[in-house]
Write a protein that holds these residues in place. Sequence first.
Motif, PDB file in Angstrom:
ATOM      1  N   VAL A 272       0.889  -1.287  -0.118  1.00  0.00           N
ATOM      2  CA  VAL A 272      -0.010   0.038  -0.062  1.00  0.00           C
ATOM      3  C   VAL A 272       0.967   1.166   0.006  1.00  0.00           C
ATOM      4  O   VAL A 272       2.088   1.296   0.282  1.00  0.00           O
ATOM      5  CB  VAL A 272      -0.989   0.098   1.196  1.00  0.00           C
ATOM      6  CG1 VAL A 272      -1.916  -1.240   1.193  1.00  0.00           C
ATOM      7  CG2 VAL A 272       0.027   0.046   2.474  1.00  0.00           C
ATOM      8  N   ASP A 273       0.343   2.291  -0.445  1.00  0.00           N
ATOM      9  CA  ASP A 273       1.220   3.662  -0.158  1.00  0.00           C
ATOM     10  C   ASP A 273       1.034   4.097   1.232  1.00  0.00           C
ATOM     11  O   ASP A 273      -0.023   3.713   1.934  1.00  0.00           O
ATOM     12  CB  ASP A 273       0.604   4.531  -1.275  1.00  0.00           C
ATOM     13  CG  ASP A 273      -0.933   4.803  -1.194  1.00  0.00           C
ATOM     14  OD1 ASP A 273      -1.212   5.374  -0.147  1.00  0.00           O
ATOM     15  OD2 ASP A 273      -1.655   4.726  -2.114  1.00  0.00           O
ATOM     16  N   PRO A 274       1.376   5.097   1.496  1.00  0.00           N
ATOM     17  CA  PRO A 274       1.715   6.005   2.826  1.00  0.00           C
ATOM     18  C   PRO A 274       0.235   6.209   3.202  1.00  0.00           C
ATOM     19  O   PRO A 274      -0.155   6.063   4.485  1.00  0.00           O
ATOM     20  CB  PRO A 274       2.680   7.126   2.626  1.00  0.00           C
ATOM     21  CG  PRO A 274       3.658   6.585   1.675  1.00  0.00           C
ATOM     22  CD  PRO A 274       2.853   5.702   0.774  1.00  0.00           C
ATOM     23  N   ALA A 275      -0.544   6.789   2.521  1.00  0.00           N
ATOM     24  CA  ALA A 275      -1.954   7.358   2.858  1.00  0.00           C
ATOM     25  C   ALA A 275      -2.747   6.172   3.216  1.00  0.00           C
ATOM     26  O   ALA A 275      -3.448   6.361   4.286  1.00  0.00           O
ATOM     27  CB  ALA A 275      -2.473   8.175   1.849  1.00  0.00           C
TER      28      ALA A 275
ATOM     29  N   PHE B 191       9.232  -0.449   0.945  1.00  0.00           N
ATOM     30  CA  PHE B 191       8.632   0.707   1.651  1.00  0.00           C
ATOM     31  C   PHE B 191       9.675   1.514   2.268  1.00  0.00           C
ATOM     32  O   PHE B 191      10.342   1.100   2.911  1.00  0.00           O
ATOM     33  CB  PHE B 191       7.558   0.182   2.560  1.00  0.00           C
ATOM     34  CG  PHE B 191       6.446   1.122   3.152  1.00  0.00           C
ATOM     35  CD1 PHE B 191       5.121   1.038   2.186  1.00  0.00           C
ATOM     36  CD2 PHE B 191       6.628   2.211   4.096  1.00  0.00           C
ATOM     37  CE1 PHE B 191       4.313   1.869   2.817  1.00  0.00           C
ATOM     38  CE2 PHE B 191       5.499   3.002   4.283  1.00  0.00           C
ATOM     39  CZ  PHE B 191       4.416   2.833   3.666  1.00  0.00           C
ATOM     40  N   PRO B 192       9.486   2.787   2.084  1.00  0.00           N
ATOM     41  CA  PRO B 192      10.460   3.926   2.423  1.00  0.00           C
ATOM     42  C   PRO B 192      10.311   4.094   3.965  1.00  0.00           C
ATOM     43  O   PRO B 192       9.261   3.551   4.444  1.00  0.00           O
ATOM     44  CB  PRO B 192      10.065   5.086   1.825  1.00  0.00           C
ATOM     45  CG  PRO B 192       8.325   4.958   1.747  1.00  0.00           C
ATOM     46  CD  PRO B 192       8.236   3.583   1.183  1.00  0.00           C
ATOM     47  N   TYR B 193      11.141   4.757   4.615  1.00  0.00           N
ATOM     48  CA  TYR B 193      11.231   4.832   5.772  1.00  0.00           C
ATOM     49  C   TYR B 193      10.488   6.354   5.964  1.00  0.00           C
ATOM     50  O   TYR B 193      10.762   7.393   5.724  1.00  0.00           O
ATOM     51  CB  TYR B 193      12.441   5.007   6.730  1.00  0.00           C
ATOM     52  CG  TYR B 193      12.432   5.663   8.053  1.00  0.00           C
ATOM     53  CD1 TYR B 193      12.044   4.882   8.958  1.00  0.00           C
ATOM     54  CD2 TYR B 193      12.954   7.024   8.299  1.00  0.00           C
ATOM     55  CE1 TYR B 193      11.727   5.351  10.249  1.00  0.00           C
ATOM     56  CE2 TYR B 193      12.500   7.502   9.610  1.00  0.00           C
ATOM     57  CZ  TYR B 193      12.010   7.019  10.578  1.00  0.00           C
ATOM     58  OH  TYR B 193      11.821   7.137  11.695  1.00  0.00           O
ATOM     59  N   VAL B 194       9.227   6.099   6.808  1.00  0.00           N
ATOM     60  CA  VAL B 194       8.324   7.299   7.173  1.00  0.00           C
ATOM     61  C   VAL B 194       8.119   7.279   8.562  1.00  0.00           C
ATOM     62  O   VAL B 194       7.454   6.016   9.065  1.00  0.00           O
ATOM     63  CB  VAL B 194       7.221   7.281   6.487  1.00  0.00           C
ATOM     64  CG1 VAL B 194       6.326   8.480   6.525  1.00  0.00           C
ATOM     65  CG2 VAL B 194       7.648   7.289   4.747  1.00  0.00           C
ATOM     66  N   PRO B 195       8.657   8.183   9.465  1.00  0.00           N
ATOM     67  CA  PRO B 195       8.222   8.334  10.873  1.00  0.00           C
ATOM     68  C   PRO B 195       6.795   8.124  10.991  1.00  0.00           C
ATOM     69  O   PRO B 195       6.077   8.643  10.483  1.00  0.00           O
ATOM     70  CB  PRO B 195       8.599   9.815  11.242  1.00  0.00           C
ATOM     71  CG  PRO B 195       9.875  10.090  10.352  1.00  0.00           C
ATOM     72  CD  PRO B 195       9.482   9.362   9.079  1.00  0.00           C
ATOM     73  N   GLY B 196       6.565   6.979  11.746  1.00  0.00           N
ATOM     74  CA  GLY B 196       4.972   6.699  11.947  1.00  0.00           C
ATOM     75  C   GLY B 196       4.418   5.583  10.935  1.00  0.00           C
ATOM     76  O   GLY B 196       3.391   4.884  11.418  1.00  0.00           O
TER      77      GLY B 196
END
Length: 240
Positions: free
Chosen positions: A16-19, A84-89
């Motif tokens: 999935v995407d971040p959203a 998947f990229p590193y995204v805080p949260g």
Amino acid sequence: MPSQRRRIRPLHDWDVDPAEAAAIQRALAPRVVREDRLGEIRLVAGIDVGFEAAGGVTRAAVAVLSWPGLEPVDQALARRPTTFPYVPGLLSFREIPAVLEAMAALRQWPHLVLCDGQGLAHPRRFGLACHLGLVLDLPAIGVAKSRLVGTHGPLPPRRGAWVPLTEGEEVIGAVVRTRDGVRPLYVSIGHRISLASAVDWVLRCAPRYRLPETTRQAHRLASPPRAPATGSRRRSPAPP
DNA sequence: GCGACAG
DNA sequence: ATCTTGTCGC
């Protein structure tokens, strides 16, 4: 002796995407059990993730230790391309798929899991430890080396001291000193355990070092072997 | 617009 | 997380 029931619930899509990932977190957060629902604990696991090839490959490690001996009983390592990229949260979407692959390779199923990262101490109250605990339906604890969200008062310098980590009026975790005068750990509920019990288990699993023995074992497995120093002209140590 | 920001 | 050597302190 009845073998432990192993399960990896397919709660949602991981591609999935971040959203969409954040939406999944909001949908699953209400299912986290914040009270003690543990059985007899004889095996405790630590999970950790490392990267190689400049981040292109994810390495997930699980180390299962006996309780109370804290002796290595089983371990597994999974390597797969990072997707998947590193995204805080959103850490769980980056690391859990590889962790599940490692879990599936385990011969001994743990009764409690200590995760490298936050549990409820997360913007949407659904950190990696909550996510993994829910997917595995296992008691899980979030043990992070640094803070993501929340504030706290002064922490006494001695091992065993802890103060609540809060956001507004809400207690979302605990800041715990596992060694005298050393940087504290951020402990929070992952799943099926109370905060007080989570703090107890972390202190019991970290009798000597800052990090729990479970995490230390998993970390050693997950860390890519470092390239030998170029100065060593000997290509291999002389066998005894 | 300026920081903060699990691993 | 990872890239990287030495260095200060118990």
